[in-house]
Write an enzyme that holds these catalytic residues in place. Structure first.
Site, PDB file in Angstrom:
ATOM      1  N   VAL A   1       0.852  -1.193   0.000  1.00 55.25           N
ATOM      2  CA  VAL A   1       0.000   0.000   0.000  1.00 55.25           C
ATOM      3  C   VAL A   1       0.884   1.237   0.000  1.00 55.25           C
ATOM      4  CG1 VAL A   1      -2.118  -0.852   1.030  1.00 55.25           C
ATOM      5  CG2 VAL A   1      -0.204  -0.298   2.500  1.00 55.25           C
ATOM      6  N   GLY A   2       0.315   2.364  -0.395  1.00 61.75           N
ATOM      7  CA  GLY A   2       1.065   3.613  -0.356  1.00 61.75           C
ATOM      8  C   GLY A   2       1.029   4.298  -1.705  1.00 61.75           C
ATOM      9  N   ASN A   3       1.566   5.510  -1.701  1.00 62.16           N
ATOM     10  CA  ASN A   3       1.439   6.328  -2.902  1.00 62.16           C
ATOM     11  C   ASN A   3       2.368   5.868  -4.023  1.00 62.16           C
ATOM     12  OD1 ASN A   3      -0.526   8.122  -1.768  1.00 62.16           O
ATOM     13  ND2 ASN A   3       1.116   8.772  -0.409  1.00 62.16           N
TER      14      ASN A   3
ATOM     15  N   LYS B   1      12.563  13.517   4.943  1.00 62.26           N
ATOM     16  CA  LYS B   1      12.574  14.751   5.764  1.00 62.26           C
ATOM     17  C   LYS B   1      13.342  15.880   5.059  1.00 62.26           C
ATOM     18  CE  LYS B   1      10.313  12.525   8.922  1.00 62.26           C
ATOM     19  NZ  LYS B   1       8.873  12.504   8.685  1.00 62.26           N
TER      20      LYS B   1
ATOM     21  N   GLU C   1      -1.911  -8.471  -1.356  1.00 64.26           N
ATOM     22  CA  GLU C   1      -2.587  -8.376  -0.064  1.00 64.26           C
ATOM     23  C   GLU C   1      -3.820  -7.492  -0.147  1.00 64.26           C
ATOM     24  OE1 GLU C   1       0.589  -8.369   3.364  1.00 64.26           O
ATOM     25  OE2 GLU C   1      -0.554  -6.525   3.346  1.00 64.26           O
TER      26      GLU C   1
HETATM   27  N1  COA Z   1      14.228   7.887   8.288  1.00 64.66           N
HETATM   28  C1  COA Z   1      13.244   8.536   8.947  1.00 64.66           C
HETATM   29  N2  COA Z   1      12.009   8.671   8.462  1.00 64.66           N
HETATM   30  C2  COA Z   1      11.766   8.147   7.250  1.00 64.66           C
HETATM   31  C3  COA Z   1      12.744   7.493   6.505  1.00 64.66           C
HETATM   32  C4  COA Z   1      14.024   7.354   7.085  1.00 64.66           C
HETATM   33  N3  COA Z   1      15.007   6.728   6.440  1.00 64.66           N
HETATM   34  N4  COA Z   1      12.201   7.084   5.335  1.00 64.66           N
HETATM   35  C5  COA Z   1      10.909   7.457   5.353  1.00 64.66           C
HETATM   36  N5  COA Z   1      10.648   8.101   6.509  1.00 64.66           N
HETATM   37  C6  COA Z   1       9.378   8.662   6.919  1.00 64.66           C
HETATM   38  C7  COA Z   1       8.880   9.665   5.902  1.00 64.66           C
HETATM   39  O1  COA Z   1       9.436  10.929   6.120  1.00 64.66           O
HETATM   40  C8  COA Z   1       7.393   9.626   6.162  1.00 64.66           C
HETATM   41  O2  COA Z   1       7.144  10.355   7.355  1.00 64.66           O
HETATM   42  P1  COA Z   1       5.862  11.303   7.511  1.00 64.66           P
HETATM   43  O3  COA Z   1       4.692  10.346   7.459  1.00 64.66           O
HETATM   44  O4  COA Z   1       6.055  11.930   8.850  1.00 64.66           O
HETATM   45  O5  COA Z   1       5.926  12.219   6.347  1.00 64.66           O
HETATM   46  C9  COA Z   1       7.138   8.156   6.478  1.00 64.66           C
HETATM   47  O6  COA Z   1       8.394   7.631   6.896  1.00 64.66           O
HETATM   48  C10 COA Z   1       6.600   7.370   5.285  1.00 64.66           C
HETATM   49  O7  COA Z   1       7.494   7.493   4.224  1.00 64.66           O
HETATM   50  P2  COA Z   1       7.060   7.611   2.680  1.00 64.66           P
HETATM   51  O8  COA Z   1       8.280   7.952   1.900  1.00 64.66           O
HETATM   52  O9  COA Z   1       5.873   8.512   2.536  1.00 64.66           O
HETATM   53  O10 COA Z   1       6.712   6.117   2.263  1.00 64.66           O
HETATM   54  P3  COA Z   1       5.459   5.166   2.404  1.00 64.66           P
HETATM   55  O11 COA Z   1       4.228   5.838   2.849  1.00 64.66           O
HETATM   56  O12 COA Z   1       5.455   4.432   1.124  1.00 64.66           O
HETATM   57  O13 COA Z   1       5.937   4.184   3.591  1.00 64.66           O
HETATM   58  C11 COA Z   1       7.085   2.397   4.637  1.00 64.66           C
HETATM   59  C12 COA Z   1       7.161   3.499   3.566  1.00 64.66           C
HETATM   60  C13 COA Z   1       8.379   1.598   4.569  1.00 64.66           C
HETATM   61  C14 COA Z   1       6.952   3.015   6.033  1.00 64.66           C
HETATM   62  C15 COA Z   1       5.845   1.496   4.314  1.00 64.66           C
HETATM   63  O14 COA Z   1       5.976   0.987   3.019  1.00 64.66           O
HETATM   64  C16 COA Z   1       5.706   0.347   5.292  1.00 64.66           C
HETATM   65  O15 COA Z   1       5.157   0.503   6.365  1.00 64.66           O
HETATM   66  N6  COA Z   1       6.260  -0.833   4.916  1.00 64.66           N
HETATM   67  C17 COA Z   1       6.224  -2.017   5.746  1.00 64.66           C
HETATM   68  C18 COA Z   1       4.964  -2.825   5.543  1.00 64.66           C
HETATM   69  C19 COA Z   1       4.746  -3.209   4.122  1.00 64.66           C
HETATM   70  O16 COA Z   1       5.658  -3.273   3.323  1.00 64.66           O
HETATM   71  N7  COA Z   1       3.502  -3.480   3.797  1.00 64.66           N
HETATM   72  C20 COA Z   1       3.094  -3.881   2.476  1.00 64.66           C
HETATM   73  C21 COA Z   1       3.142  -5.342   2.364  1.00 64.66           C
HETATM   74  S1  COA Z   1       1.827  -5.956   1.427  1.00 64.66           S
END
Ligand code: COA
Length: 505
Positions: free
Chosen positions: A273-275, A411, A297
């Site tokens: 999921v996600g953008n 960030k 999923e």
């Molecule tokens: N250090 C600190 N913060 C970080 C970071 C890093 N290296 N990389 C990303 N972030 C923060 C972003 O700044 C953002 O924060 P905000 O919500 O305060 O703006 C947040 O994490 C989400 O990052 P974004 O780049 O918008 O990505 P995302 O929404 O696609 O999420 C994961 C990325 C990894 C968090 C997300 O994919 C996840 O939870 N994955 C694990 C579960 C999964 O994979 N599920 C699908 C399986 S079917």
């Protein structure tokens, strides 16, 4: 308002009551298995009533804290995780969450959290080491005459919770489309080892189970009616970064097809999921592809569009995760989608045997990746939980191709997503095949750790951080220590430490 047409079982219609009355039946300390997966199909009324009760009881003089354990399919919504966490009503949470209040409690130590591979949860519950589940609280779209249940917009772990709990509370949600009936496929052939048999599914379109959840009426202690929509968060429109990432992935697919390493219909797609994953789906939809399949999923907006255009012919998942516009599209055209979407329990939608057999192309997000391809997708700066591993490990390890995507910085450029050493490992270098940022794509297949470092730094790191990564790598290489996976142990996590101290890596 009562919609009795949704409750056809005479025995169970006699157990109709209010959410407040049902919440009274959940005792302090109970282990409660709730429905819900990525904001779909979670109970909408009883958790709120329970939270109010907890708030009241905990405010009494000399009150013993009233808390419960909450087990779900995956993340839910403010009406469940949010309200219960707000009143400090959750002692233990598993296996996945993405709620801001839960997250802050997990990270300030006031909530225990066990973050599991989503395919494994039901076998853990069955095996018994999690303890006895007391109550299942399950949202459904309807109850049939024989007491069997018509699942709603997710299945998750509902089959297991119903089997495991001695007592069941059912929420019948009349807002869920009645035509969901028939879209589910619930497999009753699972067992614990040594009694397991092969799961006879060889195509994402295969149906191997039942349309309904079996539910012994004598276990049902309460039935509550609701009429409330799922969480349905809107997607951000694709930005430049996600479009570039999608572009790199599409170029990669096209090259693999040209080289004869992927069929022109690709292989079944799994998309987190996600953008960014949603942007990849949009990209696939605008490409030359036809007749693709998904073994995934969740069904997000991008998949509906792909089904509509014929890019995708069938999608297997355990839940919907649609925006308000997506749900409107789905509701209006459900007759079109009905035979193209199959919802399964999560121990089947994410099953390692099936992901391996079908050769899934897994695409998931990462938080950080190191020079050698180890991926952290759960922890911020090594200690703070973001969401959880979810299904990413189920698909990454067992799929045919595991692709991890992320912007190269976070960030506003203060953090590099490519670091010398990850501060937590979810997916090891052995499971990670492709890394993609807006800078480019690193194909790690067949490369040694040192070759991987070159590929990742040159193709994926942001130019602002590239010189420092090269400098670290070169010094590690010539440090006189092991040359297989060169590291400077005293410096490997210094980027994280610098960020914690200065707000800049
Ligand atoms: N250090 C600190 N913060 C970080 C970071 C890093 N290296 N990389 C990303 N972030 C923060 C972003 O700044 C953002 O924060 P905000 O919500 O305060 O703006 C947040 O994490 C989400 O990052 P974004 O780049 O918008 O990505 P995302 O929404 O696609 O999420 C994961 C990325 C990894 C968090 C997300 O994919 C996840 O939870 N994955 C694990 C579960 C999964 O994979 N599920 C699908 C399986 S079917």
């Amino acid at each position: 308002m009562s919609d009795t047409s949704r409750i056809l079982c005479p025995v169970l219609s006699k157990r109709l009551m209010s959410a407040e009355e049902a919440a009274e039946m959940i005792p302090a300390g109970a282990k409660v298995g709730m429905s819900g997966f990525t904001g779909a199909g979670y109970p909408k009324a009883v958790p709120g009533a329970l939270a109010e009760r907890i708030r009241y009881l905990n405010a009494q003089p000399n009150a013993k804290p009233f808390r419960i354990s909450v087990w779900t399919g995956a993340s839910t919504a403010p009406e469940l995780d949010g309200v219960l966490a707000e009143v400090d009503g959750i002692e233990m949470r598993l296996p996945f969450q993405s709620d801001p209040i839960c997250r802050s409690r997990i990270n300030n130590g006031t909530m225990d959290y066990v973050d599991y591979h989503l395919s494994e949860v039901s076998q853990y519950a069955w095996s018994g080491f999690l303890g006895k589940m007391d109550i299942a609280l399950i949202e459904v779209a309807g109850i049939r005459e024989d007491g069997s249940l018509i699942p709603s917009s997710s299945i998750g772990n509902n089959k297991t919770w119903i089997e495991q709990a001695d007592k069941i509370i059912i929420e019948v949600n009349s807002k869920q489309n009645a035509k969901l009936e028939g879209m589910h496929d619930i497999y009753y052939g699972t067992a614990l080892p040594p009694n397991r048999k092969p799961i006879m599914l060889t195509d994402p379109a295969d149906r191997i189970g039942e349309q309904y959840l079996a539910c012994p009426p004598e276990k049902v202690i309460a039935v509550v009616e609701t009429a409330a929509a799922d969480r349905n968060s809107p997607f951000k429109p694709s930005d430049d970064v996600s479009k570039k990432i999608a572009g790199h992935i599409l170029d990669f697919f096209n090259k693999e097809i040209e080289l004869g390493r992927l069929p022109k219909e690709l292989l079944p797609i799994q998309s987190g999921v996600g953008n960014i994953p949603n942007a990849v789906l949009e990209g696939l939809d605008s490409g030359p592809y036809k007749g693709l399949t998904a073994f995934t999923e969740v069904i997000q907006d991008g998949m509906l569009k792909m089904l509509k255009s014929g890019t995708l012919k069938v999608a297997s998942a355990t839940a919907f995760s649609l925006s308000p516009a997506g749900i409107e599209e789905f509701d209006e055209n459900i007759d079109f989608y009905r035979d193209k979407i199959i919802l399964r329990q999560q121990d089947i939608s994410n099953h390692p045997e099936l992901a391996r057999r079908l050769g899934v192309i897994a695409m998931n997000g990462l938080i950080e990746c190191d020079l050698y391809g180890n991926v952290n997708s759960t922890h911020i700066m090594g200690t703070r939980m973001m969401n959880g591993i979810g299904g990413s490990g189920d698909f990454a390890r067992n799929g045919y191709l595991s692709i991890f995507v992320s912007p190269s910085t976070a960030k506003d450029g203060a953090i590099s997503s490519i670091v010398p050493m990850v501060s937590h490992v979810d997916h090891t270098e052995h499971d990670v095949k492709i890394i993609v940022t807006e800078q480019g794509l690193a194909d790690l297949r067949g490369l040694s750790p040192r070759q991987r470092a070159h590929e990742i730094i040159n193709n994926c790191a942001h130019p602002d951080f590239r010189p420092a990564l090269i400098d670290y790598y070169e010094r590690a290489l010539h440090s006189g220590r092991g040359m297989h996976t060169p590291h400077l142990l005293e410096e490997a996590l210094s980027w994280h430490q610098r960020y914690e101290e200065t707000g800049q890596m």
